[in-house]
Scaffold this active site. Structure first.
Site, mmCIF file in Angstrom:
data_model
loop_
_atom_site.group_PDB
_atom_site.id
_atom_site.type_symbol
_atom_site.label_atom_id
_atom_site.label_comp_id
_atom_site.label_asym_id
_atom_site.label_seq_id
_atom_site.Cartn_x
_atom_site.Cartn_y
_atom_site.Cartn_z
ATOM 1 N N CYS A 79 -7.534 -39.975 -11.212
ATOM 2 C CA CYS A 79 -7.019 -38.652 -10.550
ATOM 3 C C CYS A 79 -8.604 -37.869 -9.351
ATOM 4 C CB CYS A 79 -6.473 -37.910 -9.959
ATOM 5 S SG CYS A 79 -7.152 -35.954 -10.707
ATOM 6 N N GLU A 80 -8.909 -39.319 -8.246
ATOM 7 C CA GLU A 80 -9.452 -38.126 -7.290
ATOM 8 C C GLU A 80 -10.139 -36.826 -7.135
ATOM 9 O OE1 GLU A 80 -9.747 -39.877 -3.594
ATOM 10 O OE2 GLU A 80 -7.944 -38.940 -2.745
ATOM 11 N N HIS A 81 -9.208 -35.945 -7.683
ATOM 12 C CA HIS A 81 -9.716 -34.264 -6.983
ATOM 13 C C HIS A 81 -10.272 -34.053 -8.378
ATOM 14 C CE1 HIS A 81 -6.347 -35.309 -4.496
ATOM 15 N NE2 HIS A 81 -7.217 -34.912 -3.299
ATOM 16 N N HIS A 82 -9.714 -34.755 -9.623
ATOM 17 C CA HIS A 82 -10.035 -33.625 -10.843
ATOM 18 C C HIS A 82 -11.738 -34.878 -11.500
ATOM 19 C CE1 HIS A 82 -7.172 -31.149 -9.693
ATOM 20 N NE2 HIS A 82 -7.751 -30.561 -9.832
ATOM 21 N N GLN A 120 -2.550 -40.806 -6.432
ATOM 22 C CA GLN A 120 -0.867 -41.423 -7.203
ATOM 23 C C GLN A 120 0.057 -42.050 -5.591
ATOM 24 O OE1 GLN A 120 1.239 -40.267 -10.394
ATOM 25 N NE2 GLN A 120 3.581 -41.360 -9.483
ATOM 26 N N HIS A 148 -0.190 -36.708 -15.217
ATOM 27 C CA HIS A 148 -1.815 -36.790 -14.478
ATOM 28 C C HIS A 148 -1.419 -35.214 -15.750
ATOM 29 C CE1 HIS A 148 -1.551 -38.046 -10.276
ATOM 30 N NE2 HIS A 148 -0.342 -38.375 -11.129
ATOM 31 N N CYS A 150 -4.971 -33.599 -15.017
ATOM 32 C CA CYS A 150 -5.316 -32.485 -14.872
ATOM 33 C C CYS A 150 -3.945 -31.018 -13.835
ATOM 34 C CB CYS A 150 -5.763 -32.653 -12.813
ATOM 35 S SG CYS A 150 -4.404 -33.708 -11.411
#
Ligand code: ZN
Length: 192
Positions: A79-82, A120, A148, A150
């Protein structure tokens, strides 16, 4: 298909990983973890790098016009956020027009768009749009279901929760019967 990512600088990444771990209060002094920054970088480099592949299509000489669906294609992405992994499966299908392709290519497309920092929702859309652009089928459909980490290991710690996303294009979007067939087959898969 060629990935458009920049070169990986393993040495710089390893030094940065060591600095990150130390800044997080980790002691890299023992022999057991001395090599951890290198392993950490190797793991991320593997998750974020993909080999190019040929998206070869063939004439639909048999005139096959029913749904082609490959279920349970493994999804391993970050995931690009975490920068934490999300893991699950994709169900990818299309309604052929003039061209068809080897079934393994559907898994290759999923793999290609998974090996980068992702959401996703975007992954699901990119796989469907790839088929629509490069195969020109009458319709393309993708369902992704993934856990996920995260969300399950930290934050709300929603253990066991799965996220389901779908992208339907062409007749799989606009034709009610085709849409129902595709979503029915992939939904059966989920409840089995
Ligand atoms: Zn995340």
């Amino acid at each position: 298909m060629t990935p458009d990512t920049a070169e990986v600088d393993l040495d710089a990444a390893e030094a940065a990983a060591a600095a990150l771990l130390v800044a997080l209060g980790q002691d890299l002094g023992s022999a057991h973890v001395a090599d951890t920054p290198r392993r950490m970088v190797a793991a991320y480099a593997e998750l974020l790098t993909v080999e190019p592949f040929d998206f070869t299509t063939f004439p639909n000489s048999e005139g096959y016009d029913e749904l082609v669906l490959v279920e349970d294609i493994p999804v391993r992405s970050v995931c690009e956020h975490h920068m934490l992994p999300f893991v699950g499966v994709a169900h990818v299908g299309y309604l052929p027009a003039d061209r068809v392709l080897g079934l393994s290519k559907l898994a290759r497309v999923v793999d290609f768009y998974s090996h980068r920092p992702q959401t996703q929702e975007r992954l699901t859309q990119q796989v469907a749009e790839h088929l629509q652009t490069h195969l020109s089928p009458r319709g393309a459909g993708v369902v992704v279901e993934a856990e996920h980490t995260c969300m399950t290991l930290r934050g709300v710690r929603a253990m066991g929760s799965r996220t389901v996303t779908s992208a339907l294009l062409g007749r799989l979007r606009t034709d009610a019967a085709s849409r129902a067939e595709f979503l029915g087959l992939t939904r059966d898969r989920r409840t089995r």
